[in-house]
Design a protein around this motif. Structure first.
Motif, PDB file in Angstrom:
ATOM      1  N   GLN A  10      -3.537   2.540  11.259  1.00 25.14           N
ATOM      2  CA  GLN A  10      -2.654   3.696  11.417  1.00 25.14           C
ATOM      3  C   GLN A  10      -1.985   4.113  10.106  1.00 25.14           C
ATOM      4  OE1 GLN A  10       0.229   3.471  14.572  1.00 25.14           O
ATOM      5  NE2 GLN A  10      -1.263   2.742  16.100  1.00 25.14           N
ATOM      6  N   THR A  11      -1.673   3.139   9.269  1.00 27.13           N
ATOM      7  CA  THR A  11      -0.871   3.439   8.072  1.00 27.13           C
ATOM      8  C   THR A  11      -1.652   3.403   6.763  1.00 27.13           C
ATOM      9  OG1 THR A  11      -0.240   1.122   7.752  1.00 27.13           O
ATOM     10  CG2 THR A  11       1.146   2.462   9.226  1.00 27.13           C
ATOM     11  N   GLY A  12      -2.772   2.702   6.740  1.00 31.40           N
ATOM     12  CA  GLY A  12      -3.520   2.560   5.492  1.00 31.40           C
ATOM     13  C   GLY A  12      -3.039   1.404   4.642  1.00 31.40           C
ATOM     14  N   VAL A  13      -1.975   0.725   5.073  1.00 25.66           N
ATOM     15  CA  VAL A  13      -1.471  -0.440   4.345  1.00 25.66           C
ATOM     16  C   VAL A  13      -2.370  -1.624   4.666  1.00 25.66           C
ATOM     17  CG1 VAL A  13       0.503  -1.966   3.987  1.00 25.66           C
ATOM     18  CG2 VAL A  13       0.879   0.451   4.492  1.00 25.66           C
ATOM     19  N   THR A  14      -2.800  -2.335   3.638  1.00 34.11           N
ATOM     20  CA  THR A  14      -3.759  -3.422   3.847  1.00 34.11           C
ATOM     21  C   THR A  14      -3.125  -4.631   4.528  1.00 34.11           C
ATOM     22  OG1 THR A  14      -3.316  -4.472   1.703  1.00 34.11           O
ATOM     23  CG2 THR A  14      -4.997  -2.719   1.763  1.00 34.11           C
ATOM     24  N   VAL A  15      -3.965  -5.429   5.162  1.00 32.40           N
ATOM     25  CA  VAL A  15      -3.517  -6.663   5.807  1.00 32.40           C
ATOM     26  C   VAL A  15      -2.871  -7.584   4.775  1.00 32.40           C
ATOM     27  CG1 VAL A  15      -4.308  -8.774   6.968  1.00 32.40           C
ATOM     28  CG2 VAL A  15      -5.230  -6.543   7.655  1.00 32.40           C
ATOM     29  N   ARG A  16      -3.480  -7.636   3.592  1.00 31.47           N
ATOM     30  CA  ARG A  16      -2.954  -8.490   2.526  1.00 31.47           C
ATOM     31  C   ARG A  16      -1.531  -8.080   2.149  1.00 31.47           C
ATOM     32  NH1 ARG A  16      -5.914  -9.445  -3.361  1.00 31.47           N
ATOM     33  NH2 ARG A  16      -4.362 -10.903  -4.192  1.00 31.47           N
ATOM     34  N   THR A  17      -1.293  -6.748   2.054  1.00 32.21           N
ATOM     35  CA  THR A  17       0.043  -6.255   1.709  1.00 32.21           C
ATOM     36  C   THR A  17       1.045  -6.591   2.793  1.00 32.21           C
ATOM     37  OG1 THR A  17      -0.848  -4.440   0.392  1.00 32.21           O
ATOM     38  CG2 THR A  17       1.397  -4.177   1.205  1.00 32.21           C
ATOM     39  N   LEU A  18       0.661  -6.422   4.055  1.00 35.86           N
ATOM     40  CA  LEU A  18       1.563  -6.732   5.181  1.00 35.86           C
ATOM     41  C   LEU A  18       1.912  -8.217   5.198  1.00 35.86           C
ATOM     42  CD1 LEU A  18      -0.110  -4.519   7.927  1.00 35.86           C
ATOM     43  CD2 LEU A  18       2.154  -4.168   6.927  1.00 35.86           C
ATOM     44  N   ARG A  19       0.937  -9.052   4.908  1.00 35.71           N
ATOM     45  CA  ARG A  19       1.200 -10.491   4.853  1.00 35.71           C
ATOM     46  C   ARG A  19       2.154 -10.828   3.714  1.00 35.71           C
ATOM     47  NH1 ARG A  19      -5.091 -12.392   5.806  1.00 35.71           N
ATOM     48  NH2 ARG A  19      -5.077 -12.242   8.098  1.00 35.71           N
ATOM     49  N   HIS A  20       1.980 -10.131   2.582  1.00 34.65           N
ATOM     50  CA  HIS A  20       2.877 -10.350   1.437  1.00 34.65           C
ATOM     51  C   HIS A  20       4.304  -9.931   1.795  1.00 34.65           C
ATOM     52  CE1 HIS A  20       4.321 -10.706  -2.628  1.00 34.65           C
ATOM     53  NE2 HIS A  20       4.646  -9.417  -2.667  1.00 34.65           N
ATOM     54  N   TYR A  21       4.459  -8.789   2.444  1.00 34.59           N
ATOM     55  CA  TYR A  21       5.779  -8.332   2.871  1.00 34.59           C
ATOM     56  C   TYR A  21       6.444  -9.367   3.782  1.00 34.59           C
ATOM     57  CZ  TYR A  21       4.714  -3.596   1.133  1.00 34.59           C
ATOM     58  OH  TYR A  21       4.407  -2.517   0.343  1.00 34.59           O
ATOM     59  N   HIS A  22       5.627  -9.970   4.629  1.00 37.93           N
ATOM     60  CA  HIS A  22       6.146 -11.003   5.536  1.00 37.93           C
ATOM     61  C   HIS A  22       6.582 -12.235   4.746  1.00 37.93           C
ATOM     62  CE1 HIS A  22       5.352 -13.825   9.230  1.00 37.93           C
ATOM     63  NE2 HIS A  22       6.631 -13.749   8.897  1.00 37.93           N
ATOM     64  N   GLN A  23       5.776 -12.658   3.804  1.00 37.55           N
ATOM     65  CA  GLN A  23       6.067 -13.859   3.030  1.00 37.55           C
ATOM     66  C   GLN A  23       7.363 -13.743   2.238  1.00 37.55           C
ATOM     67  OE1 GLN A  23       2.529 -14.348   0.681  1.00 37.55           O
ATOM     68  NE2 GLN A  23       1.324 -15.267   2.349  1.00 37.55           N
ATOM     69  N   ILE A  24       7.648 -12.535   1.698  1.00 39.88           N
ATOM     70  CA  ILE A  24       8.864 -12.359   0.889  1.00 39.88           C
ATOM     71  C   ILE A  24      10.048 -11.916   1.751  1.00 39.88           C
ATOM     72  CG2 ILE A  24       7.531 -11.833  -1.183  1.00 39.88           C
ATOM     73  CD1 ILE A  24       8.194  -8.882  -0.792  1.00 39.88           C
ATOM     74  N   GLY A  25       9.841 -11.782   3.053  1.00 36.83           N
ATOM     75  CA  GLY A  25      10.933 -11.440   3.954  1.00 36.83           C
ATOM     76  C   GLY A  25      11.295  -9.976   3.991  1.00 36.83           C
ATOM     77  N   LEU A  26      10.418  -9.130   3.441  1.00 38.61           N
ATOM     78  CA  LEU A  26      10.708  -7.696   3.409  1.00 38.61           C
ATOM     79  C   LEU A  26      10.435  -7.032   4.754  1.00 38.61           C
ATOM     80  CD1 LEU A  26      11.506  -5.192   1.760  1.00 38.61           C
ATOM     81  CD2 LEU A  26       9.107  -4.999   1.040  1.00 38.61           C
ATOM     82  N   LEU A  27       9.364  -7.447   5.420  1.00 34.32           N
ATOM     83  CA  LEU A  27       9.014  -6.870   6.721  1.00 34.32           C
ATOM     84  C   LEU A  27       8.525  -7.997   7.632  1.00 34.32           C
ATOM     85  CD1 LEU A  27       8.644  -4.286   8.430  1.00 34.32           C
ATOM     86  CD2 LEU A  27       6.288  -4.193   7.594  1.00 34.32           C
ATOM     87  N   ILE A  28       9.394  -8.410   8.547  1.00 35.54           N
ATOM     88  CA  ILE A  28       9.081  -9.506   9.456  1.00 35.54           C
ATOM     89  C   ILE A  28       8.453  -8.942  10.726  1.00 35.54           C
ATOM     90  CG2 ILE A  28       9.995 -11.518  10.677  1.00 35.54           C
ATOM     91  CD1 ILE A  28      10.322 -11.635   7.644  1.00 35.54           C
ATOM     92  N   PRO A  29       7.300  -9.471  11.139  1.00 35.54           N
ATOM     93  CA  PRO A  29       6.686  -8.996  12.386  1.00 35.54           C
ATOM     94  C   PRO A  29       7.604  -9.238  13.578  1.00 35.54           C
ATOM     95  CG  PRO A  29       5.145 -10.324  11.097  1.00 35.54           C
ATOM     96  CD  PRO A  29       6.490 -10.495  10.468  1.00 35.54           C
ATOM     97  N   ALA A  30       7.419  -8.425  14.612  1.00 36.94           N
ATOM     98  CA  ALA A  30       8.252  -8.558  15.811  1.00 36.94           C
ATOM     99  C   ALA A  30       7.871  -9.803  16.599  1.00 36.94           C
ATOM    100  CB  ALA A  30       8.117  -7.318  16.681  1.00 36.94           C
ATOM    101  N   GLY A  31       6.649 -10.239  16.440  1.00 33.56           N
ATOM    102  CA  GLY A  31       6.207 -11.421  17.160  1.00 33.56           C
ATOM    103  C   GLY A  31       4.784 -11.777  16.798  1.00 33.56           C
TER     104      GLY A  31
END
Length: 254
Positions: A10-31
Motif C-alpha cells: 500500500q505504501t511502497g515502504v520496504t519490509v526492510r525499512t519497516l523492520r528497521h523502524y521497529h528496531q529503533i523504536g520509531l514505528l512499533i507494530p500494533a501486534g
C-alpha cells in the motif's frame, strides 16, 4: 489490521525499512500473528505517512522520532531550522552546478580541463564579489545596474554564454589561417552581432566593455574569464580588418 507485506504493497515502504523502524523504536507494530509476523493498524499507517513526509523534508529519523513523540514540540522552530539547512544545501548545489559548467566550458575553450585553474577562478569570484561589483560600476557609468548580469560568465550554462564560449573556441581553432580567412571573418561577424545584442546598440557601453576585456588586469578585476593576450590581439586585428572591408563594400555600392 494488516500484515507487513500489505503495508509495503500500500505504501511502497520496504519490509526492510519497516523492520528497521521497529528496531529503533520509531514505528512499533500494533501486534503480531501467531506465526510472529508484524501487524499494523490505522494509527500505525498514519504515523508511517508522517514519518515518510518528514523524511522527504530532509529530517533525520532521530529528529522525526523527537518531533512525533513530543506533543508540545516547537514545530515552527524546527521547520525554520530545516529551511535554513535546505537553503545552505541549495547554495552548495548551485555552486557545484557552476563549477561543473565552468569545467565543461573550459574544456570547450581549451580542449582540456585545468581543475586548478577553475578552482582559482571560483575562489577569486567568491572572494571578490563586492569588489567586482564596485569595479564594474566604476567602469560602466551607463547601464551599470545591468552590466553584471549581461557579461558572459564561464560558470554559466545560459545560451548566450555558451555561444560566446563556442565563438572564442572557433577563433582559437582558426587563428593560424590569418585575420582575413573566411572562417575567421564569419566568426567576427557573429561576435559583432552578439555585441549588438548584448549592449542593445549602445556603443559607449560596448567600447567600455572591450576596453576592460583587452586589459588582463581589468578583466581580472571584472571577474571575466582570462583570455590569452595573443588571442585578444588577434580578435582586435580581425575586427579591424572586418570593419575596413565592410566600409569598402559600402563605399563601393554608392
Amino acid at each position: 489490521m494488516i500484515s507487513i507485506k500489505e503495508v509495503t504493497k500500500q505504501t511502497g515502504v520496504t519490509v526492510r525499512t519497516l523492520r528497521h523502524y521497529h528496531q529503533i523504536g520509531l514505528l512499533i507494530p500494533a501486534g503480531k500473528t501467531d506465526g510472529g509476523h508484524r501487524l499494523y493498524g490505522e494509527s500505525e499507517l498514519k504515523k508511517l505517512q508522517e514519518i515518510q513526509f518528514l523524511k522527504s523534508l530532509g529530517f533525520t529519523l532521530k529528529e522525526i522520532d523527537t518531533m512525533l513523540v513530543d506533543e508540545d514540540h516547537d514545530w515552527f522552530s524546527r521547520l525554520q531550522g530545516q529551511l535554513k539547512y535546505i537553503i545552505r544545501e541549495k547554495e552548495k548545489l548551485d555552486q557545484m552546478e557552476k563549477l561543473i559548467t565552468g569545467l565543461m566550458n573550459e574544456f570547450a575553450l581549451e580542449g582540456k580541463v585545468d581543475i586548478h585553474h577553475i578552482q582559482q577562478l571560483t575562489h577569486f569570484s567568491q572572494q571578490n564579489k563586492f569588489k567586482r561589483k564596485e569595479f564594474l560600476q566604476q567602469q560602466f557609468t551607463e547601464g551599470k545596474e545591468k552590466i553584471n548580469e549581461l557579461l558572459p560568465n564561464i560558470n554559466s550554462g545560459d545560451p548566450d554564454t555558451l555561444e560566446w564560449v563556442a565563438l572564442l573556441a572557433q577563433i582559437k581553432k582558426h587563428m593560424a589561417k590569418g585575420v582575413d580567412a573566411i572562417e575567421v571573418q564569419r566568426i567576427i561577424r557573429r561576435i559583432l552581432e552578439k555585441d549588438q545584442e548584448l549592449f542593445e546598440g549602445n556603443d559607449e557601453l560596448s567600447n567600455a566593455f572591450w576596453e576592460v576585456r583587452k586589459s588582463q588586469e581589468k578583466s581580472q578585476s571584472a571577474g571575466l574569464y582570462p583570455i590569452e593576450q595573443e588571442v585578444l590581439d588577434f580578435l582586435e586585428q580581425a575586427t579591424e580588418f572586418f570593419l575596413k572591408n565592410e566600409a569598402r563594400n559600402i563605399g563601393g555600392k554608392k
